[in-house]
Structures are given as C-alpha cells and as structure tokens.
Design a protein around this motif. Structure first.
Motif, short mmCIF file in Angstrom:
data_model
loop_
_atom_site.label_atom_id
_atom_site.label_comp_id
_atom_site.label_asym_id
_atom_site.label_seq_id
_atom_site.Cartn_x
_atom_site.Cartn_y
_atom_site.Cartn_z
N GLU A 344 36.55 37.52 41.98
CA GLU A 344 36.49 36.10 41.65
C GLU A 344 37.85 35.43 41.62
O GLU A 344 37.97 34.26 42.01
N ILE A 345 38.88 36.15 41.19
CA ILE A 345 40.20 35.53 41.02
C ILE A 345 41.16 35.92 42.14
O ILE A 345 42.05 35.17 42.50
N GLY A 346 40.98 37.10 42.70
CA GLY A 346 41.94 37.61 43.67
C GLY A 346 42.94 38.52 42.98
O GLY A 346 42.66 39.12 41.94
N ASP A 347 44.14 38.63 43.54
CA ASP A 347 45.18 39.49 42.97
C ASP A 347 45.81 38.79 41.77
O ASP A 347 46.78 38.03 41.91
N ALA A 348 45.27 39.03 40.61
CA ALA A 348 45.77 38.38 39.39
C ALA A 348 47.14 38.95 39.02
O ALA A 348 47.33 40.17 39.04
N PRO A 349 48.10 38.10 38.69
CA PRO A 349 49.45 38.56 38.33
C PRO A 349 49.48 39.10 36.90
O PRO A 349 49.99 38.47 35.97
N VAL A 350 48.93 40.30 36.73
CA VAL A 350 48.78 40.92 35.42
C VAL A 350 49.81 42.02 35.24
O VAL A 350 50.10 42.77 36.18
N ILE A 351 50.36 42.13 34.05
CA ILE A 351 51.26 43.22 33.65
C ILE A 351 50.51 44.06 32.63
O ILE A 351 49.97 43.53 31.65
N ALA A 352 50.45 45.36 32.86
CA ALA A 352 49.71 46.26 31.98
C ALA A 352 50.64 46.84 30.92
O ALA A 352 51.58 47.56 31.25
N GLU A 353 50.39 46.51 29.66
CA GLU A 353 51.15 47.14 28.57
C GLU A 353 50.58 48.54 28.40
O GLU A 353 49.53 48.74 27.80
N ASP A 354 51.30 49.51 28.97
CA ASP A 354 50.80 50.88 29.01
C ASP A 354 51.62 51.80 28.12
O ASP A 354 51.98 52.91 28.51
N LEU A 355 51.90 51.33 26.91
CA LEU A 355 52.67 52.12 25.95
C LEU A 355 51.70 52.85 25.02
O LEU A 355 50.53 52.51 24.92
#
Length: 508
Positions: A344-355
């Motif tokens: 629906e949105i495409g390549d969303a500019p998301v940052i994953a907080e993977d701590l």
C-alpha cells in the motif's frame, strides 16, 4: 523487500522540549528555527526527535494519549502573541519557570491557561466577518475535516477524561468506558466548547509543526521522527479501538508489554502497554497500522520504530504483575504486516530500533524488510557482553549512534564505566588523553568514520555534558525527559568542529 538506501550523512538527536526558550519548555518557535540554522552551519543533514504526542503520567513521549495528536505543550506562545490571540503580559508567570529544565508540574497548568485565553480570542475572531477572520475560520474548519478520523475521538476522550478528574479510561463509568452512544452524545452537547478547545490546540500544533518541517526540508535537513511500537493504555486509541487489543470484556488488558531483564534493568521493564490482537489485525489487512504509518510519513521524512523486535516476538506479561520477569515471548506477524505496508505504501523510510534481545528471527525480519538497524557505541565497549556495535563490524545499512535518549551521555558513561571498558574505549578510539577528557569527541569521530550510512549524536554528547544531562533512565519514573539546553551552549567553536568532522568523513 528492497533494502533502503540512505546517502552518507549525519545529524543530531534533540527532542523539541529540550530546546531553549523563555516559557518553561522548548517549543516549535524561534529557537527551533535557530536550531535548524545551526544544523546547516554544522553541515548536518538530520534532526532526530522523540515522539511528538501529548504526554500523560510520567511525561514520557513514549506514553501518549494519542498515536496521532500533537503535544500542546510544544505550541509556540510567541506565535499566538503575533496572531493577537495572546498578550505578552499574560505570559509573565510562564517566564519565571526554569530555563535549564522542564518542570512539568508547574508548566502544564500555566500553559493550558494561556492556551485557553488564546482559544477564547480565536473564537471571537472567527465569529467576525472580515476577510482575515473568515480565512482563519476556513483553515481551522479544513483542518478539523481533514483530521476528523482521529481528531473527533481524541478531543472527546480528553474532555471525558477531564470530566472524571483525569483518571484512566478504565476507571470511567461503564457507559463511557464502553462508548454508549447516548452518554457520548450528551458530552458533545454539554461540553462542546471544551471539545473545540482541544481541536484548536491540535490545529495550532500542526500548523506550527508543518512550518518547522517545511523550513527544515527547504534547508536540506531531514527529520527522523520516532514511533513507539505500542500505544499507551490510557489513550484515545485503545478507548476508541478496543477490538484491536487483547482486552477482556471490561476493556482491561489480559497481558501487557515489557522487556525481560536486560542491560538497563535486572527485573526487566514493565511498560504496561496493551498488546495487539494480531489475529484481528490480520483480518483487516493491518488497516490500523497502515493508517498510522501513513500519518507519520506525512509528519516526518524518516520513521524510527521503537522496539522493532516486537514485530517478530513480543514480551507478554500477565496483567497485574509488579515486574516484567514473569513474561513470555509471543510470536508476531511482522513479515505479513510489512508485506501489506509495502503493497500500500511502497518502500517506507523506516528505521528499525533493533536493540536489546535480538534473536535470529528478529534478524531475519529486519533483513526481509530491508530496514536499517541501529548501532550504539556505548554498547560497543561493554567488555561483559559480545556485541556487533563496533564501527568496523557495522552494516552500511545502519545508523551509528554515540548513545540514544535512553543511554547515559558519553561523558557520563565513561565516568561510570569499569576501568577495563574505559581502557578498551581509549585504545580502540586512539584517544589522545589517558583521562578521557575529550572522550565524547572521540565517540563522535568514531561514529562519523564508521561505514554506517547515518551517524547521529545526542546534543548532550556534542556539548560534552555528564550524567546530569541524561534525558531518560529506563525503568524509572520521575526526573526524566526534563533536560534542556542552555541558550548559546551550542557555540561557534562546537559547530565548526562538528562541521570539520562531517566534511572529513564524507557526510556532507
């Protein structure tokens, strides 16, 4: 899913509440514009902030009354003076609040009083027939119409909350807890002016925020917004959308969110947020999540989602537990969710907080999504644990931080770290001082030099401040989120030094 590609850049983490100013809290006013100008002079490309929602008990931006609404305490009062909605004399009490910290207890009633005065004049203004008044009315009405999907429930929620003395919605009478139509309609009739007041505050907040973002973008600054994975239990979202959460028949959680014992707490962190009913969300093709992400993408250039590992599995603690120890990991449908987002949105500019506790399933989810993760230099020099936070082990598709809003400052960390960790940090960083005098600049330089696409530093680290400037201590309540920068502290010497490092390491 395709990997996100970010140009090599750097920036500063500073929540707007921490900006300097005259009225007890940072705001979306002159000082915010001046900070953007300073970022430009320092050759930075990023301004990262914490969530901008209206804060509740504990004043945490990660526990907000709404996933959509803005924090009215950030509204710039000088702008309301320029609109002739306030008189400068009406800000006298606010001007006596401390300038280097936020005293929320003293601030909130004073700021709300000023905003109520502004609202009354706004009502008087839009009732006039001149062109300026008609234009103001049209802008306000258009905002209310465009944002009605969340604004109506949020404004009603806040008014009912006030009606019952501010208690959490699970303590309201049944007809209000369960949204009886007649009871809600009575409130709309009896307290219509109060509902409009909350809409007015949201109108002013978003008008000011959109101007700030536009100014930042026009000056080459992208804004990284922050989005908690969970919403607060005492929020308009859980009250108006109970079907998407794991609630019992009375609207109370069966389990709540948290994390097991970790770096920050031996008993884990009991956040208390309601957990999603993923089975229900799956049937709606994750409509609620997609709508929230769309909203955040309209506010920010990039979105950091806090506690991203919760999309793979989340720590569920039985409701009523006093700590987070007796929880268990429950799988979540992250791949399905972000496939729907992609469609629906495409390549969303998301940052994953993977701590935190990152297991193989979390790594597979992040790789599947292609989102950049986070590295934190303070974790890199913890000799007690294996980690992949050292600059030479970083993935280019990542953000390298000296620390986050949850960490001590670099100077504070170094002062309190075991000697072996201090020695390791100095040797790795080739620190020029055995005393660690400029350790914060050593950290900043290492982050700049790393292969990570983006490097981000809390402003406290640029200023070289100690633990006294820590923004948050996870797992504690009180004395958090209150730090503010002093006027003029980000001086030309610091700006030029940051600009030089930015150019040296190809981040300009």
């Amino acid at each position: 899913m395709s990997t996100q590609a970010f140009k090599r850049a750097s920036g500063i983490l500073l929540h707007p509440t921490s900006l300097p100013g005259n009225y007890g809290i940072g705001s979306l006013g002159r000082e915010a514009y001046q900070f953007i100008d300073t970022l430009v002079l320092a050759k930075q490309s990023i301004w990262q902030i914490c969530p901008l929602g209206p804060t509740g008990y504990g004043d945490s931006p990660y526990q907000c009354f709404s996933a959509y609404a803005g924090n009215p305490y950030l509204i710039d009062l000088e702008d309301l003076v320029s609109q002739k909605l306030l008189q400068r004399s009406e800000l006298e009490k606010l001007s006596h609040l401390p300038q280097d910290t936020v005293d929320f207890g003293a601030l909130i009633p004073l700021k709300l009083d000023a905003l109520r005065k502004a609202y009354q004049r706004f009502v008087e203004k839009i009732q006039r027939s001149d062109a300026s008044s008609r234009l103001a009315a049209e802008r306000f009405n258009r905002f209310c119409h465009e944002e009605k999907d969340w604004l109506e429930d949020f404004s009603l929620f806040m008014v009912i909350k006030d009606k019952f003395g501010g208690v959490s919605w699970d303590q309201w009478p049944e007809e209000f807890r369960k949204r009886d139509w007649a009871a809600l309609d009575a409130v709309r009739s009896e307290r219509g002016d109060e509902i409009q007041f909350h809409k007015f505050m949201q109108f002013e907040f978003f008008t000011q925020w959109r101007a700030i973002r536009s100014y930042a973008n026009n000056n080459g600054i992208k804004i990284i917004g922050d989005m908690p994975i969970f919403i607060a239990y005492d929020s308009a979202d859980s009250w108006s959308n109970p079907e998407i959460f794991l609630f019992d028949e009375e609207g109370r959680p069966t389990h709540v969110a948290g994390v097991p014992p970790d770096y920050f707490s031996a008993t884990g962190q009991l956040w208390g947020n309601p957990l999603y009913d993923w089975d229900y969300l799956r049937k709606t093709n994750f409509r609620w999540w997609i709508d929230v992400l769309k909203d955040k993408l309209s506010m920010y250039d990039l979105i950091r989602i806090d506690h991203f590992r919760g999309f793979s599995a989340y720590w569920a603690v039985p409701y009523g537990e006093k700590t987070a120890i007796n929880g268990s990991w429950i799988p979540a449908p992250g791949k399905e969710l972000f496939t729907a987002v992609k469609q629906e949105i495409g390549d969303a500019p998301v940052i994953a907080e993977d701590l935190g506790v990152i297991t193989q399933d979390v790594k597979e989810l992040i790789e599947f999504c292609g989102f950049p993760g986070m590295k934190v230099l303070q974790f890199a020099f913890d000799s007690g644990e294996e980690n992949d936070h050292l600059p030479h082990t970083a993935d280019p598709n990542s953000l390298m931080y000296t620390g986050t809003h949850d960490n001590d400052t670099v100077t504070g960390w170094y002062t309190n770290a075991p000697q072996r960790d201090q020695d390791y940090a100095r040797r790795y960083l080739k620190s020029g001082s055995s005393s660690g005098k400029d350790i914060h600049w050593d950290f900043i330089q290492a982050a700049m030099a790393s292969v990570s696409s983006l490097a981000v530093f809390p402003l406290q680290d640029v200023l070289g401040l100690g633990t006294e400037a820590r923004f948050n201590f996870p797992g504690t309540l009180g004395n958090n989120w209150t730090w503010r920068m002093k006027p003029g502290s980000l001086n030309r010497r610091l700006v030029d030094r940051l600009a030089d490092l930015t150019q040296l390491y190809g981040r300009y």
